[in-house]
Design an enzyme around this catalytic site. Structure first.
Site, PDB file in Angstrom:
ATOM      1  N   VAL A  76     144.491  30.314  29.713  1.00 24.28           N
ATOM      2  CA  VAL A  76     143.309  30.002  29.384  1.00 24.28           C
ATOM      3  C   VAL A  76     142.059  29.618  28.459  1.00 24.28           C
ATOM      4  O   VAL A  76     141.025  28.471  28.609  1.00 24.28           O
ATOM      5  CB  VAL A  76     142.099  30.480  30.913  1.00 24.28           C
ATOM      6  CG1 VAL A  76     143.055  30.630  32.704  1.00 24.28           C
ATOM      7  CG2 VAL A  76     141.637  31.894  29.954  1.00 24.28           C
ATOM      8  N   TYR A 121     131.793  42.913  27.641  1.00 21.79           N
ATOM      9  CA  TYR A 121     131.863  42.301  29.147  1.00 21.79           C
ATOM     10  C   TYR A 121     131.039  41.563  29.556  1.00 21.79           C
ATOM     11  O   TYR A 121     130.865  40.950  30.180  1.00 21.79           O
ATOM     12  CB  TYR A 121     132.798  43.645  30.060  1.00 21.79           C
ATOM     13  CG  TYR A 121     133.202  42.768  31.183  1.00 21.79           C
ATOM     14  CD1 TYR A 121     134.386  42.457  31.297  1.00 21.79           C
ATOM     15  CD2 TYR A 121     132.742  43.380  32.177  1.00 21.79           C
ATOM     16  CE1 TYR A 121     135.392  42.187  32.483  1.00 21.79           C
ATOM     17  CE2 TYR A 121     133.312  42.973  33.726  1.00 21.79           C
ATOM     18  CZ  TYR A 121     134.420  42.514  33.848  1.00 21.79           C
ATOM     19  OH  TYR A 121     134.369  42.411  35.083  1.00 21.79           O
ATOM     20  N   LYS A 139     130.222  38.045  31.592  1.00 23.16           N
ATOM     21  CA  LYS A 139     130.268  38.181  32.743  1.00 23.16           C
ATOM     22  C   LYS A 139     128.202  37.315  32.926  1.00 23.16           C
ATOM     23  O   LYS A 139     128.517  36.092  34.193  1.00 23.16           O
ATOM     24  CB  LYS A 139     130.239  39.424  33.638  1.00 23.16           C
ATOM     25  CG  LYS A 139     131.704  39.461  33.859  1.00 23.16           C
ATOM     26  CD  LYS A 139     132.905  38.454  34.219  1.00 23.16           C
ATOM     27  CE  LYS A 139     134.314  38.973  34.392  1.00 23.16           C
ATOM     28  NZ  LYS A 139     134.979  38.029  34.912  1.00 23.16           N
TER      29      LYS A 139
HETATM   30  P1  NAP Z   1     143.874  41.024  36.667  1.00 25.92           P
HETATM   31  O1  NAP Z   1     144.442  42.165  38.624  1.00 25.92           O
HETATM   32  O2  NAP Z   1     144.219  41.766  35.731  1.00 25.92           O
HETATM   33  O3  NAP Z   1     144.160  39.818  37.038  1.00 25.92           O
HETATM   34  C1  NAP Z   1     143.600  39.450  36.177  1.00 25.92           C
HETATM   35  C2  NAP Z   1     144.598  37.925  35.925  1.00 25.92           C
HETATM   36  O4  NAP Z   1     144.840  37.145  34.557  1.00 25.92           O
HETATM   37  C3  NAP Z   1     146.331  38.624  35.449  1.00 25.92           C
HETATM   38  O5  NAP Z   1     147.512  38.268  36.105  1.00 25.92           O
HETATM   39  C4  NAP Z   1     146.002  38.203  33.572  1.00 25.92           C
HETATM   40  O6  NAP Z   1     147.216  38.093  32.943  1.00 25.92           O
HETATM   41  C5  NAP Z   1     144.850  37.025  33.958  1.00 25.92           C
HETATM   42  N1  NAP Z   1     145.140  36.675  32.492  1.00 25.92           N
HETATM   43  C6  NAP Z   1     144.406  37.083  31.419  1.00 25.92           C
HETATM   44  N2  NAP Z   1     144.085  36.578  30.483  1.00 25.92           N
HETATM   45  C7  NAP Z   1     144.798  35.708  31.211  1.00 25.92           C
HETATM   46  C8  NAP Z   1     144.558  34.283  30.133  1.00 25.92           C
HETATM   47  N3  NAP Z   1     144.098  34.077  28.266  1.00 25.92           N
HETATM   48  N4  NAP Z   1     145.228  32.997  29.845  1.00 25.92           N
HETATM   49  C9  NAP Z   1     145.412  33.098  31.392  1.00 25.92           C
HETATM   50  N5  NAP Z   1     146.023  34.496  32.040  1.00 25.92           N
HETATM   51  C10 NAP Z   1     145.215  35.517  31.902  1.00 25.92           C
HETATM   52  O7  NAP Z   1     142.282  41.422  37.707  1.00 25.92           O
HETATM   53  P2  NAP Z   1     141.211  41.401  38.239  1.00 25.92           P
HETATM   54  O8  NAP Z   1     140.205  42.635  38.388  1.00 25.92           O
HETATM   55  O9  NAP Z   1     141.661  41.204  39.454  1.00 25.92           O
HETATM   56  O10 NAP Z   1     140.230  40.717  37.553  1.00 25.92           O
HETATM   57  C11 NAP Z   1     139.588  38.962  38.258  1.00 25.92           C
HETATM   58  C12 NAP Z   1     138.475  38.844  37.588  1.00 25.92           C
HETATM   59  O11 NAP Z   1     138.356  39.469  38.135  1.00 25.92           O
HETATM   60  C13 NAP Z   1     138.039  39.156  36.062  1.00 25.92           C
HETATM   61  O12 NAP Z   1     137.839  37.970  35.951  1.00 25.92           O
HETATM   62  C14 NAP Z   1     137.652  40.295  36.784  1.00 25.92           C
HETATM   63  O13 NAP Z   1     137.181  39.955  35.377  1.00 25.92           O
HETATM   64  C15 NAP Z   1     136.588  39.979  37.962  1.00 25.92           C
HETATM   65  N6  NAP Z   1     136.007  40.906  38.117  1.00 25.92           N
HETATM   66  C16 NAP Z   1     137.027  41.831  37.703  1.00 25.92           C
HETATM   67  C17 NAP Z   1     136.984  43.542  39.270  1.00 25.92           C
HETATM   68  C18 NAP Z   1     137.174  44.288  39.348  1.00 25.92           C
HETATM   69  O14 NAP Z   1     137.063  45.782  39.786  1.00 25.92           O
HETATM   70  N7  NAP Z   1     138.644  44.273  39.470  1.00 25.92           N
HETATM   71  C19 NAP Z   1     134.622  43.248  39.126  1.00 25.92           C
HETATM   72  C20 NAP Z   1     134.670  42.327  38.617  1.00 25.92           C
HETATM   73  C21 NAP Z   1     134.692  41.224  38.564  1.00 25.92           C
HETATM   74  P3  NAP Z   1     147.582  39.408  32.505  1.00 25.92           P
HETATM   75  O15 NAP Z   1     147.824  41.115  33.309  1.00 25.92           O
HETATM   76  O16 NAP Z   1     148.767  39.241  31.193  1.00 25.92           O
HETATM   77  O17 NAP Z   1     146.233  39.506  31.200  1.00 25.92           O
END
Ligand code: NAP
Length: 262
Positions: free
Chosen positions: A75, A168, A172
């Site tokens: 991205v 981070y 956000k």
């Molecule tokens: P996750 O399970 O790590 O999923 C994120 C996905 O994005 C992974 O498959 C990752 O690939 C991919 N990704 C990372 N960098 C990328 C790039 N440069 N280009 C394309 N794909 C990329 O995380 P998640 O917890 O589901 O998080 C999803 C979103 O929700 C994020 O924006 C996070 O900040 C937000 N969020 C999460 C939480 C939480 O508690 N989990 C809370 C608030 C907000 P890789 O595995 O290769 O890195």
């Protein structure tokens, strides 16, 4: 009440829509991609690798009877995103829904954080969302219709107690305000832009074994006394993607178990 013409359940029906989801190989993005398909959309699933969770995403979407394609792109690469959107439209049809969930998290005290750590996270979490929206809107503007949902975080609104992640949190906050700004740029051209700000959610990002003590603390600090499951991000995403939210744009929807009330 005069004549009732509104079919309320149909507001959430996404049949005939094409969605594009970044970060669709894991966690929140993966579950939302499936949820959109369960509501009738065909889904283009993008992640940085096709050899990880994307295959699983495609498998579970296939079980819904909807179409899905896997797209590998980073991205932080605008040209690759333009190509990915073009592929999605060629294979599935005109783009109507986009969910930008790709993101990373890490931590370090501010006074010790190197420029590289800061910049890499900003490039993915903030520039990545901008470039994704840009590629998606370029397609949607041609159709005069679309709904973009950016996954921000409650960390864009509050500072997580005990977590040293200035980059981070700033990224956000940036996503929330960027979403409002783009919402206003495209408000008269049929495109809505909103964000979802999850609280602590059980995904690979924060359920690693080394985080077990931290996750207990996350639960303790949350008014609902638990983390969210990824399932609980689906309803908010379907709402913002669908006609049920036709008058909502520039909204940041906190889905945080009450966290930001305290
Ligand atoms: P996750 O399970 O790590 O999923 C994120 C996905 O994005 C992974 O498959 C990752 O690939 C991919 N990704 C990372 N960098 C990328 C790039 N440069 N280009 C394309 N794909 C990329 O995380 P998640 O917890 O589901 O998080 C999803 C979103 O929700 C994020 O924006 C996070 O900040 C937000 N969020 C999460 C939480 C939480 O508690 N989990 C809370 C608030 C907000 P890789 O595995 O290769 O890195």
């Amino acid at each position: 009440m005069s004549q009732i013409t509104l079919n309320a359940p149909a507001l959430f029906n996404l049949s005939g829509r094409v969605a594009f989801v970044t970060g669709a190989g894991s966690g929140i993005g993966q579950r939302i991609a499936l949820g959109l398909a369960q509501c009738g959309a065909d889904v283009a699933c993008l992640d940085r690798r096709t050899d990880g969770g994307l295959a699983e995403t495609l498998d579970v979407i296939a079980q819904t009877g909807r179409k899905a394609i896997a797209l590998a792109a980073d991205v932080t690469d605008g040209a690759a995103l333009d190509d990915a959107v073009a592929r999605a439209e060629a294979d599935l049809g005109p783009l109507g829904i986009a969910v930008n969930a790709a993101g990373i998290a890490n931590a370090n005290p501010a006074e010790e954080m190197g420029e590289d750590q800061y910049q890499t996270l900003m490039d993915i979490n903030m520039k990545g969302v901008f470039l994704s929206c840009q590629a998606e809107a370029r397609a949607m503007l041609k159709h005069g219709r679309g709904s973009i949902i950016n996954i921000a975080s409650m960390s864009g609104v509050i500072v997580n107690r005990g977590l040293m992640q200035v980059h981070y949190n700033a990224s956000k906050a940036g996503v929330i305000h960027m979403s409002k700004s783009m919402a206003m740029e495209w408000v008269d051209r049929g495109i809505r832009v909103n964000s979802i700000s999850p609280g602590y959610t059980a995904t690979p990002m924060n359920t690693r074994p080394e985080m077990v003590h931290q996750t207990k603390e996350f639960e303790r600090q949350t008014p609902m006394q638990r983390m969210a499951s990824v399932d609980e991000m689906v309803g908010p995403a379907v709402f913002l993607a669908s006609d049920a939210s036709s008058y909502c744009t520039g909204v940041d929807l906190l889905v945080d178990g009450g966290f930001c009330c305290w």
